[in-house]
Design a protein around this motif. Sequence first.
Motif, PDB file in Angstrom:
ATOM      1  N   VAL A  55       0.852  -1.182   0.000  1.00 57.72           N
ATOM      2  CA  VAL A  55       0.000   0.000   0.000  1.00 57.72           C
ATOM      3  C   VAL A  55       0.892   1.237   0.000  1.00 57.72           C
ATOM      4  O   VAL A  55       1.905   1.286   0.706  1.00 57.72           O
ATOM      5  N   VAL A  56       0.530   2.220  -0.812  1.00 53.37           N
ATOM      6  CA  VAL A  56       1.283   3.473  -0.891  1.00 53.37           C
ATOM      7  C   VAL A  56       0.417   4.602  -0.344  1.00 53.37           C
ATOM      8  O   VAL A  56      -0.743   4.761  -0.751  1.00 53.37           O
ATOM      9  N   ILE A  57       0.969   5.375   0.570  1.00 56.92           N
ATOM     10  CA  ILE A  57       0.292   6.520   1.173  1.00 56.92           C
ATOM     11  C   ILE A  57       1.074   7.783   0.815  1.00 56.92           C
ATOM     12  O   ILE A  57       2.264   7.884   1.119  1.00 56.92           O
ATOM     13  N   ALA A  58       0.406   8.733   0.173  1.00 50.86           N
ATOM     14  CA  ALA A  58       1.059   9.980  -0.220  1.00 50.86           C
ATOM     15  C   ALA A  58       0.356  11.159   0.453  1.00 50.86           C
ATOM     16  O   ALA A  58      -0.664  11.649  -0.041  1.00 50.86           O
ATOM     17  N   PRO A  59       0.862  11.631   1.582  1.00 51.72           N
ATOM     18  CA  PRO A  59       0.281  12.821   2.221  1.00 51.72           C
ATOM     19  C   PRO A  59       0.599  14.070   1.415  1.00 51.72           C
ATOM     20  O   PRO A  59       1.554  14.099   0.638  1.00 51.72           O
ATOM     21  N   GLU A  60      -0.206  15.090   1.605  1.00 50.51           N
ATOM     22  CA  GLU A  60      -0.009  16.353   0.874  1.00 50.51           C
ATOM     23  C   GLU A  60       0.284  17.489   1.845  1.00 50.51           C
ATOM     24  O   GLU A  60      -0.330  17.579   2.920  1.00 50.51           O
ATOM     25  N   GLY A  61       1.217  18.353   1.477  1.00 50.23           N
ATOM     26  CA  GLY A  61       1.547  19.509   2.294  1.00 50.23           C
ATOM     27  C   GLY A  61       0.311  20.326   2.634  1.00 50.23           C
ATOM     28  O   GLY A  61      -0.618  20.440   1.832  1.00 50.23           O
ATOM     29  N   LEU A  62       0.307  20.912   3.810  1.00 47.99           N
ATOM     30  CA  LEU A  62      -0.888  21.595   4.308  1.00 47.99           C
ATOM     31  C   LEU A  62      -1.113  22.966   3.667  1.00 47.99           C
ATOM     32  O   LEU A  62      -2.191  23.542   3.828  1.00 47.99           O
ATOM     33  N   SER A  63      -0.119  23.489   2.975  1.00 52.06           N
ATOM     34  CA  SER A  63      -0.260  24.816   2.354  1.00 52.06           C
ATOM     35  C   SER A  63      -0.312  24.671   0.836  1.00 52.06           C
ATOM     36  O   SER A  63       0.628  24.177   0.220  1.00 52.06           O
ATOM     37  N   ARG A  64      -1.431  25.098   0.241  1.00 52.97           N
ATOM     38  CA  ARG A  64      -1.576  25.046  -1.216  1.00 52.97           C
ATOM     39  C   ARG A  64      -1.598  26.458  -1.785  1.00 52.97           C
ATOM     40  O   ARG A  64      -2.036  27.402  -1.122  1.00 52.97           O
ATOM     41  N   ALA A  76       1.498  22.406  -3.682  1.00 53.07           N
ATOM     42  CA  ALA A  76       1.474  22.397  -2.219  1.00 53.07           C
ATOM     43  C   ALA A  76       2.889  22.510  -1.678  1.00 53.07           C
ATOM     44  O   ALA A  76       3.865  22.152  -2.340  1.00 53.07           O
ATOM     45  N   SER A  77       2.977  23.017  -0.466  1.00 51.17           N
ATOM     46  CA  SER A  77       4.266  23.164   0.209  1.00 51.17           C
ATOM     47  C   SER A  77       4.149  22.644   1.625  1.00 51.17           C
ATOM     48  O   SER A  77       3.091  22.734   2.252  1.00 51.17           O
ATOM     49  N   TRP A  78       5.265  22.095   2.132  1.00 49.34           N
ATOM     50  CA  TRP A  78       5.273  21.632   3.518  1.00 49.34           C
ATOM     51  C   TRP A  78       5.525  22.775   4.491  1.00 49.34           C
ATOM     52  O   TRP A  78       4.990  22.797   5.587  1.00 49.34           O
ATOM     53  N   MET A  79       6.347  23.721   4.075  1.00 45.83           N
ATOM     54  CA  MET A  79       6.663  24.830   4.961  1.00 45.83           C
ATOM     55  C   MET A  79       7.421  25.898   4.185  1.00 45.83           C
ATOM     56  O   MET A  79       7.905  25.660   3.077  1.00 45.83           O
ATOM     57  N   THR A  80       7.480  27.090   4.752  1.00 45.09           N
ATOM     58  CA  THR A  80       8.341  28.155   4.259  1.00 45.09           C
ATOM     59  C   THR A  80       9.141  28.666   5.453  1.00 45.09           C
ATOM     60  O   THR A  80       8.992  28.170   6.569  1.00 45.09           O
ATOM     61  N   ARG A  81       9.948  29.676   5.242  1.00 52.37           N
ATOM     62  CA  ARG A  81      10.729  30.213   6.351  1.00 52.37           C
ATOM     63  C   ARG A  81       9.872  31.040   7.306  1.00 52.37           C
ATOM     64  O   ARG A  81      10.277  31.321   8.429  1.00 52.37           O
ATOM     65  N   ASP A  82       8.663  31.431   6.860  1.00 58.01           N
ATOM     66  CA  ASP A  82       7.788  32.254   7.697  1.00 58.01           C
ATOM     67  C   ASP A  82       6.995  31.369   8.663  1.00 58.01           C
ATOM     68  O   ASP A  82       6.293  30.452   8.244  1.00 58.01           O
ATOM     69  N   ASP A  83       7.136  31.635   9.962  1.00 57.35           N
ATOM     70  CA  ASP A  83       6.428  30.860  10.988  1.00 57.35           C
ATOM     71  C   ASP A  83       6.756  29.373  10.876  1.00 57.35           C
ATOM     72  O   ASP A  83       5.909  28.501  11.115  1.00 57.35           O
ATOM     73  N   ARG A  84       8.001  29.088  10.529  1.00 58.66           N
ATOM     74  CA  ARG A  84       8.412  27.732  10.173  1.00 58.66           C
ATOM     75  C   ARG A  84       8.256  26.714  11.296  1.00 58.66           C
ATOM     76  O   ARG A  84       7.880  25.563  11.053  1.00 58.66           O
TER      77      ARG A  84
END
Length: 216
Positions: A55-64, A76-84
């Motif tokens: 089984v393959v699970i692909a989560p998606e970054g919370l910021s689109r 989508a992005s996992w994080m940036t330098r702002d409020d990292r």
Amino acid sequence: MERHLTVARTARYQQLGDLSAATKHVWFVCHGYGQLAAYFVRHFAFLTEADPHTVVIAPEGLSRFYLSGNGGRVGASWMTRDDRLYEIEDHVNFLNQLAEKVLDECLPDVQVTVLGFSQGTATVSRWLAQAWFRPSHLVLWAGGFPEDIEATAVNRLLQGLQLTVVVGTEDEYISPEKAALQEQQLQQFGGSPTLITFAGKHELNRTVLEQIAGVE
């Protein structure tokens, strides 16, 4: 004065294959910057096609966000330098909850592979340093282990862990020298990485994925 409030929100992930007590192998695969899980997971479809117990699970970054201007394709992005730090905490909590949901449907001896691509390498590294479980195999593809994780947590994770580092020979972001340095740093943290290179750019490669998965 800036303040923060913890709220509930809905996270998205993609799944290939059906989870059950018969599942023998679970892959968690985390995309890179500007990608969506629905497209990223397609690279791993051959795994479930070759073995119905995978089984393959692909989560998606919370910021689109829109990749260009105010419309069109979305990434989508996992994080940036702002409020990292809060973004890191949010995605670690998301991934831990997801892993608990997924692995609760499997037997305790299920084999877990975690793969991060590009920005996803830092994401999975920070996650596993705080995760409640230990994977069988960690794959860092076109990205490195972040330097801001506490050394004791890194050593605890990497000791005895099967670790694979993958980079394309024409990767526009990672030179051969940088890849060698990353390999050296992982060794200093107590890891024993296997470095795989392929003729290609900042991208996944089907042949290498098959090699890692042991698919013939």
